[in-house]
Design a protein around this motif. Structure first.
Motif, PDB file in Angstrom:
ATOM      1  N   ALA A 192       0.831  -1.208   0.000  1.00  0.00           N
ATOM      2  CA  ALA A 192       0.000   0.000   0.000  1.00  0.00           C
ATOM      3  C   ALA A 192       0.864   1.257   0.000  1.00  0.00           C
ATOM      4  O   ALA A 192       0.604   2.205  -0.759  1.00  0.00           O
ATOM      5  N   ALA A 193       1.897   1.276   0.818  1.00  0.00           N
ATOM      6  CA  ALA A 193       2.797   2.439   0.862  1.00  0.00           C
ATOM      7  C   ALA A 193       3.515   2.622  -0.467  1.00  0.00           C
ATOM      8  O   ALA A 193       3.629   3.748  -0.978  1.00  0.00           O
ATOM      9  N   THR A 194       3.975   1.525  -1.048  1.00  0.00           N
ATOM     10  CA  THR A 194       4.665   1.595  -2.335  1.00  0.00           C
ATOM     11  C   THR A 194       3.714   2.069  -3.426  1.00  0.00           C
ATOM     12  O   THR A 194       4.089   2.884  -4.273  1.00  0.00           O
ATOM     13  N   GLY A 195       2.481   1.606  -3.388  1.00  0.00           N
ATOM     14  CA  GLY A 195       1.486   2.040  -4.364  1.00  0.00           C
ATOM     15  C   GLY A 195       1.180   3.526  -4.247  1.00  0.00           C
ATOM     16  O   GLY A 195       1.071   4.235  -5.254  1.00  0.00           O
ATOM     17  N   LEU A 196       1.047   4.005  -3.010  1.00  0.00           N
ATOM     18  CA  LEU A 196       0.800   5.436  -2.790  1.00  0.00           C
ATOM     19  C   LEU A 196       1.956   6.289  -3.297  1.00  0.00           C
ATOM     20  O   LEU A 196       1.741   7.334  -3.923  1.00  0.00           O
ATOM     21  N   VAL A 197       3.175   5.851  -3.034  1.00  0.00           N
ATOM     22  CA  VAL A 197       4.341   6.602  -3.507  1.00  0.00           C
ATOM     23  C   VAL A 197       4.391   6.590  -5.029  1.00  0.00           C
ATOM     24  O   VAL A 197       4.694   7.612  -5.659  1.00  0.00           O
ATOM     25  N   LEU A 198       4.059   5.461  -5.641  1.00  0.00           N
ATOM     26  CA  LEU A 198       4.050   5.393  -7.103  1.00  0.00           C
ATOM     27  C   LEU A 198       3.021   6.340  -7.697  1.00  0.00           C
ATOM     28  O   LEU A 198       3.306   7.065  -8.658  1.00  0.00           O
ATOM     29  N   VAL A 199       1.825   6.372  -7.133  1.00  0.00           N
ATOM     30  CA  VAL A 199       0.783   7.295  -7.609  1.00  0.00           C
ATOM     31  C   VAL A 199       1.251   8.741  -7.448  1.00  0.00           C
ATOM     32  O   VAL A 199       1.088   9.566  -8.354  1.00  0.00           O
ATOM     33  N   ALA A 200       1.871   9.046  -6.317  1.00  0.00           N
ATOM     34  CA  ALA A 200       2.371  10.403  -6.077  1.00  0.00           C
ATOM     35  C   ALA A 200       3.472  10.760  -7.074  1.00  0.00           C
ATOM     36  O   ALA A 200       3.490  11.879  -7.613  1.00  0.00           O
ATOM     37  N   LEU A 201       4.365   9.813  -7.344  1.00  0.00           N
ATOM     38  CA  LEU A 201       5.435  10.060  -8.311  1.00  0.00           C
ATOM     39  C   LEU A 201       4.889  10.339  -9.705  1.00  0.00           C
ATOM     40  O   LEU A 201       5.293  11.305 -10.365  1.00  0.00           O
ATOM     41  N   VAL A 202       3.988   9.490 -10.168  1.00  0.00           N
ATOM     42  CA  VAL A 202       3.416   9.659 -11.504  1.00  0.00           C
ATOM     43  C   VAL A 202       2.659  10.980 -11.585  1.00  0.00           C
ATOM     44  O   VAL A 202       2.790  11.728 -12.562  1.00  0.00           O
ATOM     45  N   SER A 203       1.908  11.291 -10.561  1.00  0.00           N
ATOM     46  CA  SER A 203       1.146  12.547 -10.547  1.00  0.00           C
ATOM     47  C   SER A 203       2.077  13.756 -10.579  1.00  0.00           C
ATOM     48  O   SER A 203       1.844  14.708 -11.341  1.00  0.00           O
ATOM     49  N   LEU A 204       3.111  13.714  -9.787  1.00  0.00           N
ATOM     50  CA  LEU A 204       4.046  14.831  -9.731  1.00  0.00           C
ATOM     51  C   LEU A 204       4.783  15.013 -11.053  1.00  0.00           C
ATOM     52  O   LEU A 204       4.928  16.141 -11.544  1.00  0.00           O
ATOM     53  N   VAL A 205       5.225  13.928 -11.648  1.00  0.00           N
ATOM     54  CA  VAL A 205       5.935  14.014 -12.929  1.00  0.00           C
ATOM     55  C   VAL A 205       4.993  14.515 -14.031  1.00  0.00           C
ATOM     56  O   VAL A 205       5.377  15.362 -14.848  1.00  0.00           O
ATOM     57  N   CYS A 206       3.764  14.025 -14.049  1.00  0.00           N
ATOM     58  CA  CYS A 206       2.792  14.494 -15.048  1.00  0.00           C
ATOM     59  C   CYS A 206       2.475  15.974 -14.861  1.00  0.00           C
ATOM     60  O   CYS A 206       2.408  16.730 -15.852  1.00  0.00           O
ATOM     61  N   LEU A 207       2.304  16.397 -13.633  1.00  0.00           N
ATOM     62  CA  LEU A 207       2.032  17.808 -13.360  1.00  0.00           C
ATOM     63  C   LEU A 207       3.215  18.677 -13.782  1.00  0.00           C
ATOM     64  O   LEU A 207       3.031  19.727 -14.405  1.00  0.00           O
ATOM     65  N   GLU A 208       4.411  18.223 -13.469  1.00  0.00           N
ATOM     66  CA  GLU A 208       5.611  18.968 -13.857  1.00  0.00           C
ATOM     67  C   GLU A 208       5.719  19.064 -15.382  1.00  0.00           C
ATOM     68  O   GLU A 208       6.020  20.135 -15.924  1.00  0.00           O
ATOM     69  N   ALA A 209       5.450  17.959 -16.084  1.00  0.00           N
ATOM     70  CA  ALA A 209       5.509  17.979 -17.554  1.00  0.00           C
ATOM     71  C   ALA A 209       4.444  18.908 -18.130  1.00  0.00           C
ATOM     72  O   ALA A 209       4.716  19.656 -19.080  1.00  0.00           O
ATOM     73  N   LEU A 210       3.250  18.856 -17.570  1.00  0.00           N
ATOM     74  CA  LEU A 210       2.165  19.729 -18.035  1.00  0.00           C
ATOM     75  C   LEU A 210       2.520  21.202 -17.815  1.00  0.00           C
ATOM     76  O   LEU A 210       2.358  22.033 -18.724  1.00  0.00           O
ATOM     77  N   LEU A 211       3.006  21.527 -16.636  1.00  0.00           N
ATOM     78  CA  LEU A 211       3.348  22.910 -16.334  1.00  0.00           C
ATOM     79  C   LEU A 211       4.514  23.417 -17.183  1.00  0.00           C
ATOM     80  O   LEU A 211       4.492  24.546 -17.670  1.00  0.00           O
ATOM     81  N   ARG A 212       5.514  22.568 -17.383  1.00  0.00           N
ATOM     82  CA  ARG A 212       6.654  22.991 -18.211  1.00  0.00           C
ATOM     83  C   ARG A 212       6.265  23.139 -19.669  1.00  0.00           C
ATOM     84  O   ARG A 212       6.631  24.112 -20.319  1.00  0.00           O
ATOM     85  N   GLY A 213       5.547  22.143 -20.185  1.00  0.00           N
ATOM     86  CA  GLY A 213       5.182  22.159 -21.608  1.00  0.00           C
ATOM     87  C   GLY A 213       4.100  23.167 -21.947  1.00  0.00           C
ATOM     88  O   GLY A 213       4.153  23.825 -22.988  1.00  0.00           O
TER      89      GLY A 213
END
Length: 171
Positions: free
Chosen positions: A25-46
């Motif tokens: 569960a902890a690993t899954g939460l961190v993975l969701v947070a990572l993907v969300s953060l990277v997607c948000l960063e890509a969206l904001l930069r692009g």
């Protein structure tokens, strides 16, 4: 050392199952947070030519977390690299003792590394060290992942050791 195909990894008891569930569960939460953060960063930069500034630091911490805790789950699920062509040449009894020796060596290494990384974490905490980054994260926060990760690996190594004895008693 695995049970039936639909039951998942073999278990040495409910405490190991609960620990695996919490780790997953902890690993899954961190993975969701990572993907969300990277997607948000890509969206904001692009799209807006704007960067969060702290995304790289947090994703680095998340990757370290995923590496340790994901490795522990992979160990439990027998999904880690194994040298079957060597192990399969030995008789079953000898193979079990080789696996036990490997697990004991790995367990000793994990305990030593957990102890040493705990010392590093406590040193950073007592000295009040901060990361030279935008967030100025106290170093003990990401460093605590190391002893925790080695401890979880050691915990599941104990389970693997127990399973080798259980299996030999059943046969």
């Amino acid at each position: 050392m695995q049970t039936g195909s639909k039951q998942g990894p073999a278990s040495a008891g409910p405490i190991f199952d609960v620990a695996a569930w919490i780790t997953g569960a902890a690993t899954g939460l961190v993975l969701v947070a990572l993907v969300s953060l990277v997607c948000l960063e890509a969206l904001l930069r692009g799209g807006f030519n704007y960067s969060l500034g702290f995304a790289e630091e947090l994703t680095g911490y998340g990757v370290v977390f995923m590496t340790f805790f994901g490795a522990a789950l992979a160990l439990r699920g027998h999904a880690m690299f194994q040298v079957h062509f060597l192990l399969d040449t030995w008789p079953e009894g000898t193979r079990r003792w080789l696996i036990r020796a490997f697990v004991l060596i790995a367990l000793v290494i994990c305990v030593i590394l957990a102890w040493k990384t705990k010392d590093l974490t406590l040193s950073s905490f007592s000295r009040g060290k901060f990361a030279p980054t935008v967030l100025r994260t106290p170093l003990w926060i990401p460093q605590i992942i190391l002893p925790a990760g080695f401890s979880v690996l050691a915990f599941f190594l104990v389970e693997q050791l127990l399973l080798t004895f259980r299996k030999s008693e059943e046969t």
